[in-house]
Design an enzyme around this catalytic site. Structure first.
Site, mmCIF file in Angstrom:
data_model
loop_
_atom_site.group_PDB
_atom_site.id
_atom_site.type_symbol
_atom_site.label_atom_id
_atom_site.label_comp_id
_atom_site.label_asym_id
_atom_site.label_seq_id
_atom_site.Cartn_x
_atom_site.Cartn_y
_atom_site.Cartn_z
ATOM 1 N N SER A 175 37.420 49.189 -19.095
ATOM 2 C CA SER A 175 37.167 50.407 -19.878
ATOM 3 C C SER A 175 38.226 50.489 -20.975
ATOM 4 C CB SER A 175 37.221 51.639 -18.971
ATOM 5 O OG SER A 175 36.367 51.462 -17.870
ATOM 6 N N LYS B 229 31.211 54.606 -21.902
ATOM 7 C CA LYS B 229 31.914 54.595 -20.611
ATOM 8 C C LYS B 229 32.981 55.693 -20.567
ATOM 9 C CE LYS B 229 33.898 53.566 -16.815
ATOM 10 N NZ LYS B 229 33.303 53.939 -15.539
ATOM 11 N N LYS C 239 43.353 57.689 -18.278
ATOM 12 C CA LYS C 239 43.231 56.801 -19.450
ATOM 13 C C LYS C 239 41.845 56.971 -20.093
ATOM 14 C CE LYS C 239 41.475 53.030 -18.706
ATOM 15 N NZ LYS C 239 40.805 51.765 -18.430
HETATM 16 P P1 NAD Z 1 43.034 47.118 -10.905
HETATM 17 O O1 NAD Z 1 44.364 47.629 -11.288
HETATM 18 O O2 NAD Z 1 42.654 47.091 -9.460
HETATM 19 O O3 NAD Z 1 42.826 45.622 -11.476
HETATM 20 C C1 NAD Z 1 43.381 45.154 -12.664
HETATM 21 C C2 NAD Z 1 43.849 43.735 -12.411
HETATM 22 O O4 NAD Z 1 44.357 43.193 -13.638
HETATM 23 C C3 NAD Z 1 44.991 43.666 -11.380
HETATM 24 O O5 NAD Z 1 44.656 42.737 -10.352
HETATM 25 C C4 NAD Z 1 46.199 43.204 -12.194
HETATM 26 O O6 NAD Z 1 47.080 42.399 -11.463
HETATM 27 C C5 NAD Z 1 45.487 42.439 -13.303
HETATM 28 N N1 NAD Z 1 46.314 42.282 -14.495
HETATM 29 C C6 NAD Z 1 47.082 43.211 -15.113
HETATM 30 N N2 NAD Z 1 47.689 42.666 -16.189
HETATM 31 C C7 NAD Z 1 47.273 41.378 -16.255
HETATM 32 C C8 NAD Z 1 47.540 40.304 -17.141
HETATM 33 N N3 NAD Z 1 48.353 40.455 -18.193
HETATM 34 N N4 NAD Z 1 46.960 39.094 -16.912
HETATM 35 C C9 NAD Z 1 46.141 38.932 -15.838
HETATM 36 N N5 NAD Z 1 45.853 39.917 -14.953
HETATM 37 C C10 NAD Z 1 46.411 41.120 -15.172
HETATM 38 O O7 NAD Z 1 41.972 47.956 -11.760
HETATM 39 P P2 NAD Z 1 40.406 48.092 -11.493
HETATM 40 O O8 NAD Z 1 40.179 49.350 -10.733
HETATM 41 O O9 NAD Z 1 39.840 46.788 -11.024
HETATM 42 O O10 NAD Z 1 39.933 48.400 -13.004
HETATM 43 C C11 NAD Z 1 39.814 47.392 -13.994
HETATM 44 C C12 NAD Z 1 39.116 47.996 -15.211
HETATM 45 O O11 NAD Z 1 37.831 48.482 -14.813
HETATM 46 C C13 NAD Z 1 39.847 49.204 -15.817
HETATM 47 O O12 NAD Z 1 39.680 49.198 -17.209
HETATM 48 C C14 NAD Z 1 39.147 50.395 -15.178
HETATM 49 O O13 NAD Z 1 39.293 51.565 -15.964
HETATM 50 C C15 NAD Z 1 37.726 49.881 -15.079
HETATM 51 N N6 NAD Z 1 36.890 50.460 -14.017
HETATM 52 C C16 NAD Z 1 37.367 50.653 -12.746
HETATM 53 C C17 NAD Z 1 36.524 51.190 -11.773
HETATM 54 C C18 NAD Z 1 36.974 51.426 -10.335
HETATM 55 O O14 NAD Z 1 36.239 52.100 -9.578
HETATM 56 N N7 NAD Z 1 38.107 50.906 -9.900
HETATM 57 C C19 NAD Z 1 35.183 51.500 -12.098
HETATM 58 C C20 NAD Z 1 34.733 51.268 -13.395
HETATM 59 C C21 NAD Z 1 35.587 50.744 -14.348
#
Ligand code: NAD
Length: 316
Positions: free
Chosen positions: A122, A196, A265
């Site tokens: 997102s 989104k 965010k």
């Molecule tokens: P999360 O924090 O669980 O996962 C993010 C991952 O990115 C982590 O494993 C982290 O280690 C990795 N990361 C961070 N910096 C990095 C880098 N420089 N290089 C490689 N890996 C890196 O977050 P999430 O909940 O999986 O969300 C991910 C995205 O999806 C976000 O933008 C969030 O807003 C969106 N989203 C989340 C949900 C939800 O229910 N969790 C639903 C819809 C959308």
């Protein structure tokens, strides 16, 4: 931010890849998946299970282990993940991180020309638009394809996928996206990310007002389950009454898998978008202020459903 390499600065290996992968219509078989967190982990696992060659990258060794167990190949850096990839999926927390990963010199040097970049996190729509323009001039098409449906949707392949960008690029990604959920083309580049963020502004405001109403009803002596049943048959229903309250708040597990920080965010992105388009968003702004206040007093890794804990303390 690193300097964007100019075409005349491409390395010999990059020029070889240019020759090999010059076609923008190459079918997608090899996928680099960067960001294997709560959402990206199960999404990458689904693609590996369906026969895609998935090379994953994450800063967390545990996330890489999970991918290995699911049949994917952990890479030791984003740059090595993208070498030979037909598509690069980004499932990262913020636009800052997306840009720092995708615009690194190492990654751009390794990225095959024509590889389709799909930002499924997102991110911020106006930054997505600028990034897509920058990458397009180097023959790296980008679409935004953020999702809703939560961790369960990621595990079950039932995500709603809002795709922004060129329709032919979406068509190329369609077979892959259909393994993850239901993709819909919603508009030009950035439209997916805009939609989104707007969805999550609604979702956050719904959760807040639902929680206020539930606490009032509870204080009056109404059983919360009775309230939810009645509201779910009435006009006050939402994802908060149908999913969040019954599944994560009433059982007091607070484990939806969506961090409060990520919700704030998304709300900030939606309110900033309204501002940048010259539209007022008084309720959005006030919701954001309240969510930020709760965020400042809850633990840094709180689940977004934990705002109810905050409300219980402040509405005593
Ligand atoms: P999360 O924090 O669980 O996962 C993010 C991952 O990115 C982590 O494993 C982290 O280690 C990795 N990361 C961070 N910096 C990095 C880098 N420089 N290089 C490689 N890996 C890196 O977050 P999430 O909940 O999986 O969300 C991910 C995205 O999806 C976000 O933008 C969030 O807003 C969106 N989203 C989340 C949900 C939800 O229910 N969790 C639903 C819809 C959308």
């Amino acid at each position: 931010m690193p300097e964007f390499p100019q075409p005349w600065n491409r390395s010999a290996s990059q020029r070889r890849r240019l020759g090999r992968y010059g076609s923008m219509s190459r079918p997608i078989q090899k996928v680099a998946f960067i960001g294997l967190g709560k959402m990206g982990g199960p999404m990458a696992s689904r693609l590996a299970a369906r026969g895609y060659r998935v090379q994953g990258s994450d800063v967390s060794p545990e996330a890489l282990d999970q991918l290995r167990k699911a049949g994917g190949a952990p890479a030791d850096s984003p740059a090595s993940a993208v070498a030979d990839a037909d598509a690069v999926i980004l499932m990262l927390p913020t636009s800052d991180i997306v840009e720092s990963v995708i615009l690194s010199d190492d990654l751009l040097d390794a990225l095959p020309v024509g590889a389709l970049i799909i930002d499924m996190g997102s991110s911020e729509p106006l930054r997505t638009l600028a990034l897509a323009e920058r990458l397009a001039s180097h023959q790296h098409p980008l679409i935004d394809a953020p999702v809703s449906g939560g961790v369960r949707g990621a595990e079950q392949g039932t995500l709603t996928i809002m795709v922004g960008g060129a329709e032919e690029a979406m068509e190329r990604a369609q077979p892959l996206l259909e393994i993850l959920g239901k993709p819909t083309h919603v508009g030009p580049t950035g439209a997916g990310h805009a939609l989104k963020a707007l969805n999550n502004l609604l979702s956050a405001a719904h959760l807040w007002i639902t929680s206020e109403a539930m606490l009032v009803g509870e204080r009056f002596g109404i059983d919360p389950k009775v309230m939810l049943d009645a509201i779910n048959g009435s006009s006050g229903r939402s994802g908060s009454t149908e999913n969040k309250w019954p599944n994560f708040i009433l059982p007091e597990t607070y484990n939806s898998g969506f961090a409060l920080g990520l919700m704030v965010k998304d709300m900030s992105i939606a309110v900033a978008l309204a501002n940048s388009l010259g539209l007022p968003s008084p309720l959005g702004q006030e919701s954001l202020r309240l969510w930020k206040q709760a965020q400042s007093e809850l633990p840094p890794n709180a689940d977004h459903t934990e705002i109810v804990k905050w409300l219980r303390i402040h509405h005593r």
